[in-house]
Each structure stands twice: as C-alpha cells, then as structure tokens.
Design an enzyme around this catalytic site. Structure first.
Site, PDB file in Angstrom:
ATOM      1  N   TYR A 120      19.728  -7.734   1.795  1.00 25.18           N
ATOM      2  CA  TYR A 120      18.945  -7.817   3.044  1.00 25.18           C
ATOM      3  C   TYR A 120      19.877  -7.633   4.252  1.00 25.18           C
ATOM      4  O   TYR A 120      19.483  -7.148   5.298  1.00 25.18           O
ATOM      5  CB  TYR A 120      18.156  -9.125   3.108  1.00 25.18           C
ATOM      6  CG  TYR A 120      17.000  -9.059   4.075  1.00 25.18           C
ATOM      7  CD1 TYR A 120      15.976  -8.116   3.904  1.00 25.18           C
ATOM      8  CD2 TYR A 120      16.916  -9.918   5.166  1.00 25.18           C
ATOM      9  CE1 TYR A 120      14.917  -8.049   4.791  1.00 25.18           C
ATOM     10  CE2 TYR A 120      15.851  -9.861   6.062  1.00 25.18           C
ATOM     11  CZ  TYR A 120      14.860  -8.917   5.864  1.00 25.18           C
ATOM     12  OH  TYR A 120      13.805  -8.847   6.751  1.00 25.18           O
ATOM     13  N   LYS A 170      16.607 -10.749  11.797  1.00 23.82           N
ATOM     14  CA  LYS A 170      15.478 -11.696  11.691  1.00 23.82           C
ATOM     15  C   LYS A 170      15.849 -13.058  12.263  1.00 23.82           C
ATOM     16  O   LYS A 170      14.994 -13.748  12.837  1.00 23.82           O
ATOM     17  CB  LYS A 170      15.018 -11.829  10.238  1.00 23.82           C
ATOM     18  CG  LYS A 170      14.308 -10.589   9.680  1.00 23.82           C
ATOM     19  CD  LYS A 170      13.053 -10.207  10.442  1.00 23.82           C
ATOM     20  CE  LYS A 170      12.212  -9.194   9.664  1.00 23.82           C
ATOM     21  NZ  LYS A 170      11.085  -8.672  10.488  1.00 23.82           N
TER      22      LYS A 170
HETATM   23  P1  NAD Z   1       5.459  -1.461   6.518  1.00 22.07           P
HETATM   24  O1  NAD Z   1       6.398  -0.348   6.181  1.00 22.07           O
HETATM   25  O2  NAD Z   1       4.071  -1.315   6.103  1.00 22.07           O
HETATM   26  O3  NAD Z   1       5.522  -1.763   8.082  1.00 22.07           O
HETATM   27  C1  NAD Z   1       6.678  -1.570   8.856  1.00 22.07           C
HETATM   28  C2  NAD Z   1       6.223  -0.871  10.113  1.00 22.07           C
HETATM   29  O4  NAD Z   1       7.284  -0.726  11.054  1.00 22.07           O
HETATM   30  C3  NAD Z   1       5.688   0.540   9.827  1.00 22.07           C
HETATM   31  O5  NAD Z   1       4.359   0.635  10.266  1.00 22.07           O
HETATM   32  C4  NAD Z   1       6.596   1.426  10.654  1.00 22.07           C
HETATM   33  O6  NAD Z   1       5.929   2.545  11.185  1.00 22.07           O
HETATM   34  C5  NAD Z   1       7.006   0.461  11.747  1.00 22.07           C
HETATM   35  N1  NAD Z   1       8.154   0.939  12.518  1.00 22.07           N
HETATM   36  C6  NAD Z   1       9.436   1.135  12.111  1.00 22.07           C
HETATM   37  N2  NAD Z   1      10.157   1.690  13.104  1.00 22.07           N
HETATM   38  C7  NAD Z   1       9.309   1.831  14.171  1.00 22.07           C
HETATM   39  C8  NAD Z   1       9.441   2.366  15.489  1.00 22.07           C
HETATM   40  N3  NAD Z   1      10.602   2.872  15.928  1.00 22.07           N
HETATM   41  N4  NAD Z   1       8.352   2.361  16.303  1.00 22.07           N
HETATM   42  C9  NAD Z   1       7.179   1.868  15.867  1.00 22.07           C
HETATM   43  N5  NAD Z   1       6.982   1.357  14.637  1.00 22.07           N
HETATM   44  C10 NAD Z   1       8.042   1.337  13.800  1.00 22.07           C
HETATM   45  O7  NAD Z   1       6.121  -2.773   5.894  1.00 22.07           O
HETATM   46  P2  NAD Z   1       5.767  -4.324   6.013  1.00 22.07           P
HETATM   47  O8  NAD Z   1       6.466  -4.960   4.882  1.00 22.07           O
HETATM   48  O9  NAD Z   1       4.323  -4.524   6.196  1.00 22.07           O
HETATM   49  O10 NAD Z   1       6.548  -4.754   7.348  1.00 22.07           O
HETATM   50  C11 NAD Z   1       5.937  -5.378   8.443  1.00 22.07           C
HETATM   51  C12 NAD Z   1       6.772  -6.561   8.929  1.00 22.07           C
HETATM   52  O11 NAD Z   1       6.745  -7.569   7.928  1.00 22.07           O
HETATM   53  C13 NAD Z   1       8.234  -6.238   9.181  1.00 22.07           C
HETATM   54  O12 NAD Z   1       8.671  -6.937  10.338  1.00 22.07           O
HETATM   55  C14 NAD Z   1       8.921  -6.816   7.967  1.00 22.07           C
HETATM   56  O13 NAD Z   1      10.249  -7.179   8.237  1.00 22.07           O
HETATM   57  C15 NAD Z   1       8.060  -8.035   7.736  1.00 22.07           C
HETATM   58  N6  NAD Z   1       8.165  -8.666   6.408  1.00 22.07           N
HETATM   59  C16 NAD Z   1       7.978  -7.917   5.277  1.00 22.07           C
HETATM   60  C17 NAD Z   1       8.081  -8.521   4.028  1.00 22.07           C
HETATM   61  C18 NAD Z   1       7.914  -7.728   2.767  1.00 22.07           C
HETATM   62  O14 NAD Z   1       8.385  -8.175   1.711  1.00 22.07           O
HETATM   63  N7  NAD Z   1       7.279  -6.568   2.779  1.00 22.07           N
HETATM   64  C19 NAD Z   1       8.341  -9.897   3.943  1.00 22.07           C
HETATM   65  C20 NAD Z   1       8.514 -10.633   5.117  1.00 22.07           C
HETATM   66  C21 NAD Z   1       8.416 -10.003   6.354  1.00 22.07           C
HETATM   67  O1  0WE Z   2      11.932  -6.895   6.324  1.00 22.97           O
HETATM   68  C1  0WE Z   2      11.750  -6.312   5.271  1.00 22.97           C
HETATM   69  C2  0WE Z   2      11.929  -4.807   5.217  1.00 22.97           C
HETATM   70  C3  0WE Z   2      13.158  -4.382   5.953  1.00 22.97           C
HETATM   71  C4  0WE Z   2      13.480  -2.917   5.934  1.00 22.97           C
HETATM   72  C5  0WE Z   2      13.269  -2.094   4.827  1.00 22.97           C
HETATM   73  C6  0WE Z   2      13.618  -0.745   4.877  1.00 22.97           C
HETATM   74  C7  0WE Z   2      13.458   0.175   3.714  1.00 22.97           C
HETATM   75  C8  0WE Z   2      13.348   1.627   4.124  1.00 22.97           C
HETATM   76  C9  0WE Z   2      14.071  -2.379   7.046  1.00 22.97           C
HETATM   77  N1  0WE Z   2      14.434  -1.082   7.115  1.00 22.97           N
HETATM   78  C10 0WE Z   2      14.213  -0.269   6.059  1.00 22.97           C
HETATM   79  N2  0WE Z   2      14.607   1.033   6.159  1.00 22.97           N
HETATM   80  C11 0WE Z   2      14.271   1.985   5.252  1.00 22.97           C
HETATM   81  O2  0WE Z   2      14.675   3.166   5.368  1.00 22.97           O
HETATM   82  N3  0WE Z   2      11.437  -7.036   4.145  1.00 22.97           N
HETATM   83  C12 0WE Z   2      11.381  -8.479   4.254  1.00 22.97           C
HETATM   84  C13 0WE Z   2      11.221  -6.442   2.811  1.00 22.97           C
HETATM   85  C14 0WE Z   2      12.528  -6.475   2.120  1.00 22.97           C
HETATM   86  O3  0WE Z   2      13.466  -5.524   2.339  1.00 22.97           O
HETATM   87  C15 0WE Z   2      14.577  -5.856   1.594  1.00 22.97           C
HETATM   88  C16 0WE Z   2      14.330  -7.029   0.878  1.00 22.97           C
HETATM   89  C17 0WE Z   2      13.011  -7.448   1.218  1.00 22.97           C
HETATM   90  C18 0WE Z   2      12.310  -8.655   0.721  1.00 22.97           C
HETATM   91  C19 0WE Z   2      15.794  -5.209   1.513  1.00 22.97           C
HETATM   92  C20 0WE Z   2      16.777  -5.740   0.684  1.00 22.97           C
HETATM   93  C21 0WE Z   2      16.543  -6.892  -0.024  1.00 22.97           C
HETATM   94  C22 0WE Z   2      15.328  -7.559   0.049  1.00 22.97           C
END
Ligand code: NAD
Ligand code: 0WE
Length: 274
Positions: free
Chosen positions: A158, A165
């Site tokens: 991460y 974060k």
């Molecule tokens: P997702 O890929 O569906 O959403 C991420 C979004 O960020 C996308 O819609 C992308 O277009 C947008 N984004 C990235 N760069 C951007 C930019 N320059 N301008 C505008 N938009 C931009 O993935 P998700 O997992 O739904 O992520 C949403 C949030 O949830 C993030 O903050 C992520 O860190 C957080 N989160 C995700 C998880 C997980 O496991 N998926 C867990 C905890 C928190």
């Molecule tokens: O916040 C996130 C996603 C973060 C994320 C993921 C990507 C993948 C594709 C940010 N930037 C990028 N850029 C890319 O090009 N999460 C909480 C989901 C997530 O991401 C991980 C996790 C978990 C959970 C990455 C490494 C280890 C665990």
C-alpha cells in the site's frame, strides 16, 4: 419504509468509475433514500461507463466532468453545479491515485514526483473539493471521503498510499473544524478491501480479500452496498452530531489483535498458492 432519509437533499458524488466502484454503492444507497445526485467522472473514457449507471437512478442525475489534478477543471465543475442547482446538501469524495509501479517494493523508494502526485490526487483534491463546496453547501450538510487502514498500520504494497491516507484523515479533522462553523459535518469511512478498478492489478489482492475475510470479526468482507449504507448514515440526519470521525466499515478487521489460527490452518493452501 419510513420517511426516506435523503428526501429533498441534493449532492455531488466524485469518483464513480464503474458498477464496482465504492462510489456506486454510495450512489445507490442515497438514491434509494430519495437523494438527487450530481456525479462527476474523471474523463470521457469513464463517461461511457457512468452514463448507463446514471440511467438506473430514480431521479436523473447531473453529470459533470472533473479531473481533480486540474484546479481549473475542479472550479468549472463546481461552477456548473452552482449554476444548475444553487445549493447542495452533501459531497462524497471517493478518489485516490498513485503510480501502480510504486504500489510494490519499498515505500522509501517512492519518487518525489509520485509522492507529490499521490498526495495531490488523494488528499489535496479532498481539501479543494471542500473549499469549492463550502459556499454552496447548506447548513446541516455533510461531506464524506473514503480512506483505508493502510493509514494507521503498515500493509504490504500500500506504500505511499498509506502516507496519503494518513494525511487525508488529518485533513478530515481540519476540514471538520473549518466547516463546522457553517454547520457542515466532515467524516471519513475507512472501508475494508473491495475488488474495484482501483484494486485491480494489485498483486495478491485476491489473497488479501481472503485473509481479511478469515480474520475480520464477522469472518467476511464488506460490499460497496454496505459502505453505501454507512455513508447514508453519515450524510443523513442520522449523523447530526458526528464530525471529524474516521468510521471503520470493515467487518471489524481493525480490532483484531491476533490471527484466527483455526482459519489460517484450514486455509494454508489458498493463502500460499502462487
Ligand atoms: P474506483 O477505481 O472505482 O474509484 C477510484 C476513482 O478515482 C475512479 O473513479 C477514478 O476515476 C478516480 N480518479 C483517479 N484520479 C482522478 C483524477 N485525477 N480526477 C478525478 N478522478 C480521479 O475504486 P474504489 O476502490 O471505489 O476507490 C474509491 C475510494 O475508496 C478511493 O479513495 C480508495 O482509496 C477508497 N478505498 C478503496 C478500498 C478498496 O479496497 N477498493 C478500500 C478502502 C478505501
Ligand atoms: O486505496 C486503494 C486503492 C489505491 C490505488 C490503487 C491503484 C491501482 C491502479 C491507487 N492508485 C492506483 N493506481 C493504479 O494505477 N485501496 C484501499 C485498494 C487497495 O489498493 C492496494 C491495496 C488495497 C486494499 C494496493 C496495495 C495493497 C493493498
């Protein structure tokens, strides 16, 4: 159902990419409770994915393009929102980004450029969205952003996202003080891992989901719909005295102090397969 919690409330959801997005789980929960949504998407490529989702909502949403790495795009998005609607009641920020190649290896090898970009998109964009929302958000309104436990503890890969974060969670507390003066609440949801676009291509993500399910208090993973329900609580009048908070929506994974031996022993194969 009793009175819908979001009837008469309008707001913007930023960060919808596809039907797996956490933002979509939140959009559905708010829609079910009568909210009118504006949805922002990053670029034209995502517009194609967002349109059919928008068509599934009960009230036709306002679609806006917004690249948060560009202040002009951000300003234009909020200007259009203000021009079309005047006021809003809530804002959802569900955006994070870092260079994929640096979501592995050592965090101390993060480049200056990727550090800046990651903080810019994953943390500064939240503050800037709050700044633009401030003049148009009604008293009693609320803001929610999404964070992850990698801010509090070290999780493999991460990396710099965990640092961003941690900054985001601090930003939530400062924004909560700023916006508290106008009667607006600001909170974060710390979600457990969900298989979304932002989780795709992350090495071992499948194993990570398995690990979380085996070791969380509830012995399962969270769904985007459940994250949506928690966001509904924070954004509605259910949450009127909650602000500056980081709410864990992770099936209790974060309270765990020791792995569940019985589950690990029974799952060695799936956890260690190549
Ligand atoms: P997702 O890929 O569906 O959403 C991420 C979004 O960020 C996308 O819609 C992308 O277009 C947008 N984004 C990235 N760069 C951007 C930019 N320059 N301008 C505008 N938009 C931009 O993935 P998700 O997992 O739904 O992520 C949403 C949030 O949830 C993030 O903050 C992520 O860190 C957080 N989160 C995700 C998880 C997980 O496991 N998926 C867990 C905890 C928190
Ligand atoms: O916040 C996130 C996603 C973060 C994320 C993921 C990507 C993948 C594709 C940010 N930037 C990028 N850029 C890319 O090009 N999460 C909480 C989901 C997530 O991401 C991980 C996790 C978990 C959970 C990455 C490494 C280890 C665990």
């Amino acid at each position: 159902m009793s009175k819908p919690l979001m009837e008469g409330k309008k707001g913007l959801i930023m960060g919808l990419a596809n039907d797996k997005s956490i933002a979509w789980g939140i959009a559905q929960a708010l829609n079910e409770h009568g909210a009118q949504l504006a949805i922002s998407y990053q670029n034209e490529a995502l517009e194609k994915r967002v349109k059919p989702l928008a068509a599934q909502l009960d009230k036709e949403p306002l679609l806006l393009q917004c690249d948060v790495s560009d202040s002009a795009s951000m300003e234009a998005c909020f200007n259009e929102l203000a021009a079309k609607w005047g006021k809003i009641d809530f804002l959802v920020h569900a955006i994070a980004f870092s260079d994929k190649n640096q979501l592995r290896g050592r965090t101390i090898d993060t480049t200056r450029d990727n550090f800046a970009m990651t903080m810019n998109i994953s943390c500064f964009s939240f503050l800037e969205a709050c700044k633009y929302a401030s003049p148009i958000i009604n008293e009693g309104g609320a803001v929610v952003t999404l964070t992850y436990m990698g801010s509090e503890r070290v999780l493999p890969n991460y990396n710099i996202m965990g640092v961003a974060k941690a900054a985001l969670e601090a930003a939530v507390r400062y924004a909560a003080m700023d916006m508290g003066e106008q009667g607006v609440r600001v909170n974060a949801i710390s979600a457990g891992p969900v298989k979304t676009l932002a989780a795709s291509g992350i090495g071992d993500f499948r194993k990570m989901l398995h690990w979380n399910a085996l070791n969380s208090a509830l012995e399962r993973n969270v769904t985007p719909e459940e994250v949506g329900m928690a966001a509904l609580g924070l954004l509605s009048d259910c949450g009127t005295c909650i602000t500056g908070e980081v709410l864990h929506v992770d099936c209790g994974y974060h309270i765990q102090g020791m792995l569940r031996m019985k589950n690990i022993e029974q799952n060695v194969e799936v956890l260690t397969e190549g």
